[in-house]
Design an enzyme around this catalytic site. Structure first.
Site, PDB file in Angstrom:
ATOM      1  N   SER A 105       9.075   1.997   4.067  1.00 59.81           N
ATOM      2  CA  SER A 105       9.353   1.567   2.460  1.00 59.81           C
ATOM      3  C   SER A 105      10.615   2.285   1.894  1.00 59.81           C
ATOM      4  O   SER A 105      10.883   3.409   2.269  1.00 59.81           O
ATOM      5  CB  SER A 105       8.106   1.698   1.687  1.00 59.81           C
ATOM      6  OG  SER A 105       6.947   0.874   2.353  1.00 59.81           O
TER       7      SER A 105
HETATM    8  C1  LIG Z   1       5.505  -1.231   4.937  1.00 57.62           C
HETATM    9  S1  LIG Z   1       4.721  -0.954   6.376  1.00 57.62           S
HETATM   10  C2  LIG Z   1       4.192   0.759   6.076  1.00 57.62           C
HETATM   11  C3  LIG Z   1       4.956   1.739   5.903  1.00 57.62           C
HETATM   12  C4  LIG Z   1       4.453   3.076   6.141  1.00 57.62           C
HETATM   13  N1  LIG Z   1       3.650   3.420   5.045  1.00 57.62           N
HETATM   14  C5  LIG Z   1       5.617   4.201   6.215  1.00 57.62           C
HETATM   15  O1  LIG Z   1       5.411   5.073   5.628  1.00 57.62           O
HETATM   16  O2  LIG Z   1       6.121   3.936   7.078  1.00 57.62           O
HETATM   17  C6  LIG Z   1       3.377  -1.955   6.421  1.00 57.62           C
HETATM   18  C7  LIG Z   1       2.319  -1.559   7.518  1.00 57.62           C
HETATM   19  O3  LIG Z   1       1.157  -2.348   7.343  1.00 57.62           O
HETATM   20  C8  LIG Z   1       0.661  -2.571   8.563  1.00 57.62           C
HETATM   21  N2  LIG Z   1      -0.414  -3.418   8.484  1.00 57.62           N
HETATM   22  C9  LIG Z   1      -0.498  -4.728   8.358  1.00 57.62           C
HETATM   23  N3  LIG Z   1      -1.915  -5.396   8.545  1.00 57.62           N
HETATM   24  C10 LIG Z   1      -2.643  -4.255   8.650  1.00 57.62           C
HETATM   25  C11 LIG Z   1      -3.993  -3.968   8.648  1.00 57.62           C
HETATM   26  N4  LIG Z   1      -4.935  -5.108   8.617  1.00 57.62           N
HETATM   27  N5  LIG Z   1      -4.578  -2.906   8.712  1.00 57.62           N
HETATM   28  C12 LIG Z   1      -3.586  -1.658   8.832  1.00 57.62           C
HETATM   29  N6  LIG Z   1      -2.494  -1.710   8.654  1.00 57.62           N
HETATM   30  C13 LIG Z   1      -1.715  -3.161   8.647  1.00 57.62           C
HETATM   31  C14 LIG Z   1       1.743  -2.886   9.570  1.00 57.62           C
HETATM   32  O4  LIG Z   1       1.530  -3.040  10.958  1.00 57.62           O
HETATM   33  C15 LIG Z   1       2.872  -1.971   8.760  1.00 57.62           C
HETATM   34  O5  LIG Z   1       3.003  -0.730   9.679  1.00 57.62           O
END
Ligand SMILES: C[S@@+](CC[C@H](N)C(=O)[O-])C[C@H]1O[C@@H](n2cnc3c(N)ncnc32)[C@H](O)[C@@H]1O
Length: 408
Positions: A105
């Protein structure tokens, strides 16, 4: 799926410390970073280790920039230490084009959220959405690895993040699974931060937050319709708080790895009987009135689409709203002599009526901005209100709350 499990060393960007210090300066100047502790995290954690390859959207195309590609390496290094969101996992859906599944992000959004959570020494934090692992690294820098838990639905991302964190000496608890169930075996937490959006707050998150603890997440009903909400668990059976004044958009939480299968669209035929009416409301409401559109989207279901009808020569002629059941509303951008826009609705649901209704509710409540909007979460209902719970505006559908986690 296109992902990168490459590992790169610190020395891939020899001057990374100068660059991360410059990034921290930029975030401070932009008002997105103020505490010395989070500034130290931004400065001391090398972002480039977490994003050896990423994708940018340029002129309708996805462009990959990578540390191991001599042709893009310089641009890769120059972009990593800027306040830019970097897409790191993409799925290619042959009908709908690229679907973004993970990203690092915007650093300024990450610091803004971490500061808003008011995290103190000794707190334990659960992050939903490990992604690259960068946020988990900042949290570990701030709190120590025994206090940080992070979960992601994508096994490869978790494995890669774990390796990159370990390379820097950080070993927080990382788990693969559906974060909508939280992490009950490690609860309760002082703070829960979600870096993917949810249509409603999973009750498990409230249950796993200490009384007085906080949850920060983007509540999103669909395209263009959502915002961060700052919740506090105020009692055993409730969490309450306000939406964010500034706003943010995260990709949606998925209950399985990979891209969700898309609901096929039923095309509306030009021959379908249409209902014609007029409106004085702004046809561009989905883009110009975020709170009204949020209240509307609560009633449309998350699979609606918004766009424009028109042709390349004459430009947009009307706003369109469609839903998978074949309902369609077309609202002319031009007005007649009385300032009225023509609305043409076809299909089983009169979609524009939902927009009119949301405008009325919002007007009656005194047109509250995001920060005056509250969200009260109890085990049974989730109510959006204006200023106080005595002015309820909408109830969030809670169907998705019952989804069970599928921990791997
Ligand atoms: C914007 S990214 C996260 C960025 C992260 N915090 C970083 O510092 O790089 C959103 C993440 O949410 C994850 N995601 C989507 N659905 C999810 C779920 N049900 N449980 C956990 N993670 C999930 C995606 O795989 C993705 O990696």
């Amino acid at each position: 799926m296109t992902t990168s499990t490459t590992s790169i060393g610190l020395d891939t960007v020899p001057d990374w410390q100068d660059r991360s210090a410059a990034l921290a300066d930029d975030l401070v100047a932009a008002g997105k970073l103020s505490s010395p502790q989070w500034r130290a995290a931004v400065e001391d954690v090398p972002r480039h280790v977490f994003v050896p390859r990423f994708y940018l959207h340029r002129e309708g195309r996805m462009v990959a920039l990578a540390a191991d590609d001599p042709g893009t390496r310089q641009e890769w290094a120059d972009t990593v230490y800027t306040n830019t969101a970097l897409v790191t996992l993409v799925d290619h859906d042959k009908n709908n084009g690229p679907v973004y599944l993970s990203s690092s992000s915007t650093p300024g959004l990450m610091t803004r959220m971490l500061e808003a959570l008011d995290i103190h020494d000794g707190h334990t934090v659960l992050e939903i959405g490990t992604g690259t692992g960068l946020n988990a690294a900042w949290l570990t820098h701030r709190l120590g690895e025994k206090h940080v838990y992070s979960i992601d639905i994508e096994p490869d991302l978790v494995d890669t993040a774990r390796a990159r964190l370990a390379q820097l000496g950080y070993r927080p608890t990382l788990v693969t699974g559906d974060g909508s169930a939280g992490l009950p075996e490690h609860a309760p937490f002082h703070r829960i931060i979600a870096t993917c959006s949810v249509p409603s707050i999973p009750w498990s998150w409230v249950e796993q937050t200490r009384i007085g603890g906080r949850i920060l997440v983007d509540v999103r009903a669909g395209t263009n319709a959502g915002n961060l909400v700052h919740l506090t668990r105020t009692a055993q059976d409730r969490a309450d708080g306000n939406f964010d004044a500034t706003g943010a958009t995260f990709m949606g939480l998925r209950h399985n790895p990979g891209a969700d299968s898309r609901i096929p669209y039923t095309r509306t035929s030009a021959d379908l009987p249409a209902t014609t009416s007029t409106t004085t409301r702004d046809p561009r409401t989905p883009w110009t009135q975020p709170v009204v559109w949020f209240l509307t989207a609560m009633r449309l279901g998350s699979s609606y689409r918004i766009g424009y009808a028109g042709d390349p020569q004459n430009g947009p002629r009307a706003v369109t709203i469609t839903t998978p059941d074949g309902s369609r509303a077309e609202i002319a951008l031009a007005t007649d002599d009385h300032g009225h826009h023509t609305v043409r609705e076809t299909g089983p649901v009169r979609l524009w009526q939902h927009v009119e209704h949301a405008h009325q509710i919002w007007d009656q409540a005194g047109q509250p901005p995001w920060q005056s909007l509250g969200l009260l979460v109890t085990p049974d209902t989730q109510t959006i209100y204006a200023d106080t719970i005595d002015t309820p505006l909408a109830t969030i559908p809670s169907a998705q709350q019952t989804q069970k986690g599928n921990r791997a």
